[in-house]
Design a protein around this motif. Structure first.
Motif, PDB file in Angstrom:
ATOM      1  N   THR A  36       0.830  -1.207   0.000  1.00 10.52           N
ATOM      2  CA  THR A  36       0.000   0.000   0.000  1.00 10.52           C
ATOM      3  C   THR A  36       0.861   1.252   0.000  1.00 10.52           C
ATOM      4  O   THR A  36       0.606   2.210  -0.745  1.00 10.52           O
ATOM      5  CB  THR A  36      -0.936   0.006   1.220  1.00 10.52           C
ATOM      6  N   HIS A  37       1.897   1.261   0.819  1.00  8.69           N
ATOM      7  CA  HIS A  37       2.800   2.417   0.846  1.00  8.69           C
ATOM      8  C   HIS A  37       3.476   2.607  -0.512  1.00  8.69           C
ATOM      9  O   HIS A  37       3.668   3.743  -0.970  1.00  8.69           O
ATOM     10  CB  HIS A  37       3.852   2.253   1.944  1.00  8.69           C
ATOM     11  N   TYR A  38       3.837   1.509  -1.163  1.00  9.38           N
ATOM     12  CA  TYR A  38       4.458   1.609  -2.475  1.00  9.38           C
ATOM     13  C   TYR A  38       3.511   2.278  -3.460  1.00  9.38           C
ATOM     14  O   TYR A  38       3.890   3.196  -4.194  1.00  9.38           O
ATOM     15  CB  TYR A  38       4.849   0.222  -2.984  1.00  9.38           C
ATOM     16  N   GLU A  39       2.293   1.803  -3.487  1.00  9.99           N
ATOM     17  CA  GLU A  39       1.308   2.341  -4.423  1.00  9.99           C
ATOM     18  C   GLU A  39       1.028   3.816  -4.165  1.00  9.99           C
ATOM     19  O   GLU A  39       0.686   4.566  -5.091  1.00  9.99           O
ATOM     20  CB  GLU A  39       0.022   1.527  -4.349  1.00  9.99           C
ATOM     21  N   GLY A  41       3.312   5.850  -3.157  1.00 12.28           N
ATOM     22  CA  GLY A  41       4.550   6.589  -3.386  1.00 12.28           C
ATOM     23  C   GLY A  41       5.395   6.785  -2.146  1.00 12.28           C
ATOM     24  O   GLY A  41       6.386   7.522  -2.170  1.00 12.28           O
ATOM     25  N   ASN A  42       5.043   6.107  -1.059  1.00 14.29           N
ATOM     26  CA  ASN A  42       5.822   6.198   0.186  1.00 14.29           C
ATOM     27  C   ASN A  42       6.867   5.085   0.196  1.00 14.29           C
ATOM     28  O   ASN A  42       6.760   4.100   0.932  1.00 14.29           O
ATOM     29  CB  ASN A  42       4.904   6.076   1.410  1.00 14.29           C
ATOM     30  N   TYR A  43       7.885   5.236  -0.623  1.00 14.52           N
ATOM     31  CA  TYR A  43       8.789   4.119  -0.875  1.00 14.52           C
ATOM     32  C   TYR A  43       9.646   3.763   0.335  1.00 14.52           C
ATOM     33  O   TYR A  43       9.945   2.588   0.562  1.00 14.52           O
ATOM     34  CB  TYR A  43       9.658   4.429  -2.096  1.00 14.52           C
ATOM     35  N   GLY A  44      10.048   4.770   1.107  1.00 14.06           N
ATOM     36  CA  GLY A  44      10.824   4.474   2.305  1.00 14.06           C
ATOM     37  C   GLY A  44      10.048   3.614   3.278  1.00 14.06           C
ATOM     38  O   GLY A  44      10.585   2.651   3.852  1.00 14.06           O
ATOM     39  N   LYS A  45       8.768   3.945   3.489  1.00 18.29           N
ATOM     40  CA  LYS A  45       7.936   3.153   4.390  1.00 18.29           C
ATOM     41  C   LYS A  45       7.660   1.778   3.795  1.00 18.29           C
ATOM     42  O   LYS A  45       7.575   0.779   4.534  1.00 18.29           O
ATOM     43  CB  LYS A  45       6.635   3.891   4.677  1.00 18.29           C
ATOM     44  N   ALA A  46       7.506   1.725   2.492  1.00 21.07           N
ATOM     45  CA  ALA A  46       7.311   0.422   1.846  1.00 21.07           C
ATOM     46  C   ALA A  46       8.500  -0.489   2.129  1.00 21.07           C
ATOM     47  O   ALA A  46       8.325  -1.680   2.437  1.00 21.07           O
ATOM     48  CB  ALA A  46       7.125   0.603   0.339  1.00 21.07           C
ATOM     49  N   VAL A  47       9.708   0.058   2.050  1.00 21.99           N
ATOM     50  CA  VAL A  47      10.907  -0.722   2.337  1.00 21.99           C
ATOM     51  C   VAL A  47      10.872  -1.256   3.764  1.00 21.99           C
ATOM     52  O   VAL A  47      11.159  -2.441   4.018  1.00 21.99           O
ATOM     53  CB  VAL A  47      12.169   0.138   2.122  1.00 21.99           C
ATOM     54  N   LEU A  71      13.139  -0.517  -3.180  1.00 24.21           N
ATOM     55  CA  LEU A  71      14.489   0.007  -3.015  1.00 24.21           C
ATOM     56  C   LEU A  71      14.920   0.811  -4.244  1.00 24.21           C
ATOM     57  O   LEU A  71      15.583   1.849  -4.127  1.00 24.21           O
ATOM     58  CB  LEU A  71      15.470  -1.139  -2.768  1.00 24.21           C
ATOM     59  N   LEU A  72      14.541   0.332  -5.421  1.00 23.64           N
ATOM     60  CA  LEU A  72      14.851   1.086  -6.639  1.00 23.64           C
ATOM     61  C   LEU A  72      14.197   2.460  -6.607  1.00 23.64           C
ATOM     62  O   LEU A  72      14.823   3.478  -6.914  1.00 23.64           O
ATOM     63  CB  LEU A  72      14.389   0.314  -7.873  1.00 23.64           C
ATOM     64  N   LYS A  73      12.935   2.470  -6.223  1.00 20.85           N
ATOM     65  CA  LYS A  73      12.216   3.741  -6.156  1.00 20.85           C
ATOM     66  C   LYS A  73      12.748   4.626  -5.040  1.00 20.85           C
ATOM     67  O   LYS A  73      12.648   5.852  -5.124  1.00 20.85           O
ATOM     68  CB  LYS A  73      10.723   3.477  -5.942  1.00 20.85           C
ATOM     69  N   ASP A  74      13.299   4.025  -4.012  1.00 16.34           N
ATOM     70  CA  ASP A  74      13.795   4.778  -2.860  1.00 16.34           C
ATOM     71  C   ASP A  74      15.247   5.215  -3.046  1.00 16.34           C
ATOM     72  O   ASP A  74      15.874   5.705  -2.119  1.00 16.34           O
ATOM     73  CB  ASP A  74      13.658   3.931  -1.590  1.00 16.34           C
ATOM     74  N   GLY A  75      15.776   5.012  -4.250  1.00 13.64           N
ATOM     75  CA  GLY A  75      17.137   5.461  -4.532  1.00 13.64           C
ATOM     76  C   GLY A  75      18.225   4.581  -3.972  1.00 13.64           C
ATOM     77  O   GLY A  75      19.324   5.062  -3.682  1.00 13.64           O
ATOM     78  N   LYS A  76      17.947   3.270  -3.845  1.00 14.04           N
ATOM     79  CA  LYS A  76      18.947   2.349  -3.310  1.00 14.04           C
ATOM     80  C   LYS A  76      19.134   1.168  -4.269  1.00 14.04           C
ATOM     81  O   LYS A  76      18.848   0.015  -3.939  1.00 14.04           O
ATOM     82  CB  LYS A  76      18.509   1.853  -1.929  1.00 14.04           C
ATOM     83  N   PRO A  77      19.615   1.462  -5.471  1.00 14.39           N
ATOM     84  CA  PRO A  77      19.694   0.400  -6.492  1.00 14.39           C
ATOM     85  C   PRO A  77      20.703  -0.691  -6.164  1.00 14.39           C
ATOM     86  O   PRO A  77      20.541  -1.825  -6.613  1.00 14.39           O
ATOM     87  CB  PRO A  77      20.102   1.170  -7.750  1.00 14.39           C
TER      88      PRO A  77
END
Length: 295
Positions: A36-39, A41-47, A71-77
Motif C-alpha cells: 500500500t505504501h508503495y502504491e 509513493g511512500n517508498y521508504g515506508k514500503a521498504v 528500493l529502486l524507487k527509494d534510490g537504493k539500487p
C-alpha cells in the motif's frame, strides 16, 4: 519521452516461482501494508514494512521481489541489485526479475551491463518489445545512434502503431540528419497525440531542415496553440519570418513574444542578429537590447 520503460510493480503470478508461499498472518499484514505504501509513493515506508515481512517469513518471495522494487524507487539500487541477484540464483530463468535487474544496472550507470542483459533476453525472447525498447534507449544514451535506430525499426515492424516508438523514431532520425523520414513518424504520432508540444517542435525542426518554411510555421503555430508561452516556437517562427519568408511585421511580433516568454538562447539570438538575410536589423537589435540580451 526518451526514457527506459520498466514495469516496477509486477504481480506475483508473473514471477513463475515454483515454491509455495508459507507466511504468518503478521508477515502477510506487513506485506500488504508495504504494498500500500508503495502504491501511494511512500517508498521508504514500503521498504520498512516489506523488510519486516521478510524477517517474519523468509519464504515470502513476493515480499523480497517487491522490496527490490521499493528500493529502486527509494534510490537504493545497489541493495535492490543484491536482492535480485539472490533471486536469480534460485530462479535463473525468471525473465521478470532479469528485466528489473537490467533496470537496476541502468539506474547505477552500468549501461553496458544493462545492454548485455537485454541482449540475453532478446536472444531467447525476440518478441519481448519492452526489452527491445529499453535496449534502443540505452544505445541512444551512449550515442550508439545507429544501433538504437536498428532496435526501433524492429519495434516498428512488430508494433507499427506504438506511440513511444513512433515519437522516438522521429526524434532519433532528426539527430541522424534524416528529416524526410523523421517527418513520416512524427506526423503519424501527432495524428494520435495532437496535443504534444514537443512533437510539434520536432516536426517544425524537420520542416526547417528541409526548408519547408510554411509547414514549419504551421507546426510552430500548433505548438503555440497548445502552449501560448512556448518561447522556442515563437523564436523560430520569428527567425523564419525575418530571414526566409520576409514578413517583418509578424516576425518582430513573434520575436517580442519569444523574448517576453523567456527565450534566452544567446547562441541562436546571435545567429539571428548576424544573419545576412535578416530584415529590420535595427528593430531586432532594439528588441534584444531592451531585454538585456545583447550578445
Amino acid at each position: 519521452m526518451k526514457k527506459l520503460c520498466v514495469f516496477l510493480w509486477i504481480i506475483f503470478s508473473l514471477l513463475n516461482c515454483s515454491s509455495t508461499i508459507k507466511s504468518s498472518e503478521l508477515a502477510r499484514e506487513y506485506y500488504n501494508i508495504g504494498n500500500t505504501h508503495y502504491e501511494l509513493g511512500n517508498y521508504g515506508k514500503a521498504v520498512i514494512f516489506l523488510r519486516k515481512a521478510m524477517e517474519l517469513d523468509e519464504d515470502l518471495k513476493t515480499a523480497r521481489f517487491n522490496l527490490s522494487l521499493a528500493l529502486l524507487k527509494d534510490g537504493k539500487p545497489e541493495e535492490a541489485e543484491n536482492i535480485l541477484k539472490s533471486f536469480l540464483e534460485e530462479d535463473p530463468e525468471n525473465q521478470s526479475v532479469v528485466e528489473v535487474l537490467a533496470y537496476a544496472y541502468h539506474i547505477q550507470g552500468k549501461e553496458e551491463d544493462a545492454i548485455r542483459i537485454y541482449r540475453q533476453i532478446l536472444s531467447s525472447s525476440p518478441e519481448n518489445n519492452n526489452a527491445r525498447y529499453n535496449l534502443g534507449i540505452l544505445f541512444w544514451e551512449i550515442d550508439q545512434l545507429e544501433n538504437a535506430l536498428h532496435e526501433f525499426r524492429l519495434l516498428i515492424e512488430l508494433s507499427p502503431d506504438d506511440l513511444d516508438t513512433l515519437f522516438n523514431m522521429g526524434k532519433l532520425l532528426l539527430e541522424l540528419n534524416n528529416p524526410s523520414e523523421a517527418l513520416i513518424f512524427l506526423e503519424q504520432y501527432l495524428q494520435e497525440q495532437p496535443v504534444d508540444v514537443e512533437a510539434y517542435l520536432l516536426l517544425a525542426k524537420g520542416y526547417r531542415d528541409m526548408e519547408l518554411y510554411d509547414k514549419a510555421l504551421d507546426a510552430y503555430s500548433s505548438a503555440i496553440s497548445q502552449d501560448e508561452k512556448q518561447a522556442e516556437a515563437w523564436f523560430y517562427s520569428a527567425l523564419i519570418l525575418l530571414t526566409e519568408i520576409e514578413d517583418p511585421e509578424r516576425g518582430l511580433t513573434a520575436l517580442a513574444q519569444a523574448l517576453d516568454y523567456g527565450f534566452k538562447d544567446l547562441e541562436m539570438i546571435t545567429a539571428l542578429m548576424e544573419s545576412p538575410d535578416l530584415l529590420e536589423k535595427d528593430k531586432v537589435n532594439s528588441l534584444v537590447e531592451q531585454r538585456g540580451l545583447l550578445p
